[in-house]
Design an enzyme around this catalytic site. Structure first.
Site, PDB file in Angstrom:
ATOM      1  CD  GLU A  79      -3.193  -0.516   0.121  1.00  0.00           C
ATOM      2  OE1 GLU A  79      -3.209   0.673  -0.285  1.00  0.00           O
ATOM      3  OE2 GLU A  79      -4.052  -1.340  -0.229  1.00  0.00           O
ATOM      4  CD  GLU A  96      -2.687   4.149   0.083  1.00  0.00           C
ATOM      5  OE1 GLU A  96      -2.122   4.575   1.118  1.00  0.00           O
ATOM      6  OE2 GLU A  96      -3.789   3.574   0.104  1.00  0.00           O
ATOM      7  CD  GLU A 155      -1.200  18.631  -0.634  1.00  0.00           C
ATOM      8  OE1 GLU A 155      -0.361  19.394  -0.155  1.00  0.00           O
ATOM      9  OE2 GLU A 155      -2.423  18.902  -0.683  1.00  0.00           O
TER      10      GLU A 155
END
Length: 154
Positions: free
Chosen positions: A63, A67, A120
């Site tokens: 992850e 991400e 972001e």
């Protein structure tokens, strides 16, 4: 296989227990990396759902890469967070169980552009962390602030 999509075909939006793994990465200035999540436009720790056949350590490492663009290695368990409820923007309900780890940077560069999970990425001083996505992430942050190598169970 996307476990959550698969299980949701069976139970719809009903409340279920879901297992997640997330991590805390500190830079050399002791600032923590947070992700502005696309599903809620809120800040949180990188992480996600455990897939079938995956360990929680494998989950947090996968992850993190998906991400943030960073390859990390899981170092230590900070805590397990299990007595929470969540309702997702699509109406899915869950009792998320989160395994929260301290991770160490290995390789890669932070994504510069948004993707389907991340709006972001930013490092924040530990005393200037913005409002986090939910109560579970708040508990992770509180425990991170007093972490001394002893896992917390909540």
């Amino acid at each position: 296989m996307d476990y959550i999509k698969w299980i949701r075909t069976k139970v719809g939006h009903d409340q279920i227990i879901l297992n997640f793994a997330g991590g805390c990465l500190l830079n050399k200035n002791r600032e923590v990396l947070l992700q502005k999540r696309s599903d809620r436009a809120s800040w949180g720790f990188p992480g996600g759902a455990v897939e079938l056949g995956e360990s929680v350590c494998e989950t947090v490492e996968r992850e993190f890469y998906e991400e943030t663009g960073l390859k990390v290695i899981t170092k230590e368990l900070i805590g397990v967070y299990s007595k929470y409820e969540d309702c997702y923007p699509n109406g899915d309900k869950a009792q998320p169980i989160l395994f929260f780890f301290h991770v160490e940077y290995r390789d890669g560069e932070l994504f510069k552009e948004t993707n389907n999970e991340t709006l972001e990425l930013a490092f924040f001083p530990l005393d200037q962390v913005p409002k986090l996505v939910n109560e579970q992430h708040d508990a992770c942050y509180r425990d991170l602030m007093c972490y001394e190598g002893k896992p917390f169970i909540r």
